[in-house]
Design a protein around this motif. Structure first.
Motif, PDB file in Angstrom:
ATOM      1  N   GLU A   9     -31.742  12.470  54.296  1.00  0.00           N
ATOM      2  CA  GLU A   9     -32.202  12.520  55.418  1.00  0.00           C
ATOM      3  C   GLU A   9     -32.798  10.402  56.262  1.00  0.00           C
ATOM      4  OE1 GLU A   9     -32.806  13.174  59.194  1.00  0.00           O
ATOM      5  OE2 GLU A   9     -32.260  15.147  57.585  1.00  0.00           O
ATOM      6  N   LYS A  10     -31.882  10.406  57.818  1.00  0.00           N
ATOM      7  CA  LYS A  10     -31.922   9.696  58.049  1.00  0.00           C
ATOM      8  C   LYS A  10     -33.363   9.282  59.282  1.00  0.00           C
ATOM      9  CE  LYS A  10     -29.014  10.650  62.406  1.00  0.00           C
ATOM     10  NZ  LYS A  10     -28.900  12.595  61.390  1.00  0.00           N
ATOM     11  N   ARG A  12     -36.879   9.052  59.059  1.00  0.00           N
ATOM     12  CA  ARG A  12     -37.940   9.296  57.758  1.00  0.00           C
ATOM     13  C   ARG A  12     -39.206   9.733  57.785  1.00  0.00           C
ATOM     14  NH1 ARG A  12     -37.416   2.352  57.610  1.00  0.00           N
ATOM     15  NH2 ARG A  12     -35.168   2.174  56.973  1.00  0.00           N
ATOM     16  N   ALA A  15     -38.277  13.335  56.527  1.00  0.00           N
ATOM     17  CA  ALA A  15     -37.439  13.354  55.143  1.00  0.00           C
ATOM     18  C   ALA A  15     -38.928  12.958  53.941  1.00  0.00           C
ATOM     19  CB  ALA A  15     -36.337  11.736  54.526  1.00  0.00           C
ATOM     20  N   GLU A  33     -31.171   6.649  52.480  1.00  0.00           N
ATOM     21  CA  GLU A  33     -30.934   6.742  54.218  1.00  0.00           C
ATOM     22  C   GLU A  33     -29.167   7.077  54.431  1.00  0.00           C
ATOM     23  OE1 GLU A  33     -33.735   5.388  56.212  1.00  0.00           O
ATOM     24  OE2 GLU A  33     -34.940   4.919  55.144  1.00  0.00           O
TER      25      GLU A  33
END
Length: 229
Positions: A9-10, A12, A15, A33
């Motif tokens: 999951e980009k 942050r 995530a 990422e």
């Protein structure tokens, strides 16, 4: 040891939040990422589940799951940023994902979904482990320990859902109805329509069958499917 999850999951902040919450549930989480790095990790390690955002920066979701399926069948939950992603990535989701979830993610919903997926997986794996190993039918065999399938000496690339469906069919001595297959393979999706079974039977046949030869899976009209003679 807790089950191992790869989270790609980009975003942050999301995530980090998901990783912490899943660790509270006793899952071991690797947070990545970048798609290519995540793919390398997934190919080298045995993850119980991959949480994958469909919008990868350095590769497409199609490339990720297609390359992954060449080495091992993995359980994938797709994370969708917007509802439009469902239509844009519908084929990828249908073929490779065991489930999908929209943002904003409700953590209780995600945890419940993951728990249900693992319950269904554990049931199928336990059933396979109780069968004679290697599990085989004609020249088709299942390597239960590695969740891989071979036709002769050739490894057949299957998604985790396709593998579960094949293992369930191969392990049954009787004809299984669509409803029984839904209960075993799609246990956590009570609203799933029975025609999804027919769709996945077609997917499976397209991979394991040999053109011009009898299909491994027999359709019993008005009842369901079997792999018994």
């Amino acid at each position: 040891m807790g089950k191992r999850i790869l989270l790609l999951e980009k975003e942050r902040s999301l995530a980090h939040f998901l990783s912490l919450e899943l660790q509270k549930e006793q899952y071991r989480v690797d947070l990545i990422e970048e798609g290519k790095k995540a793919l390398s990790l997934a190919q080298q390690n045995d993850y119980d589940l991959i949480l994958l955002n469909v919008n990868l920066g350095d590769m497409t979701a199609q490339d990720f799951v297609d390359k992954l399926s060449q080495t091992k069948p993995a359980s994938v939950i797709m994370i969708l940023d917007h509802w439009e992603d469902l239509q844009a990535e519908l084929e990828v989701i249908q073929r490779f994902a065991v489930s999908y979830i929209y943002k904003p993610i409700i953590i209780e919903d995600l945890v419940a979904r993951i728990s249900a997926i693992f319950r269904g997986r554990d049931f199928i794996d336990q059933h396979c482990n109780q069968m004679k190993v290697p599990t085989s039918y004609r020249n088709l065999r299942i390597d239960v320990a590695n969740h891989t399938v071979y036709r002769g000496d050739e490894m057949i690339a299957l998604t985790r859902r396709e593998y579960d469906l094949l293992a369930t069919l191969m392990g049954s001595k009787k004809v299984l109805t669509r409803e029984q297959l839904l209960e075993s393979v799609w246990k956590y999706e009570s609203a799933t329509e029975t025609n999804i079974v027919d769709v996945y039977i077609r997917y499976l046949r397209s991979k394991i069958d040999v053109k011009g030869q009898k299909s491994y899976i027999k359709t019993v009209r008005g009842v369901g499917y079997t792999m018994q003679e």
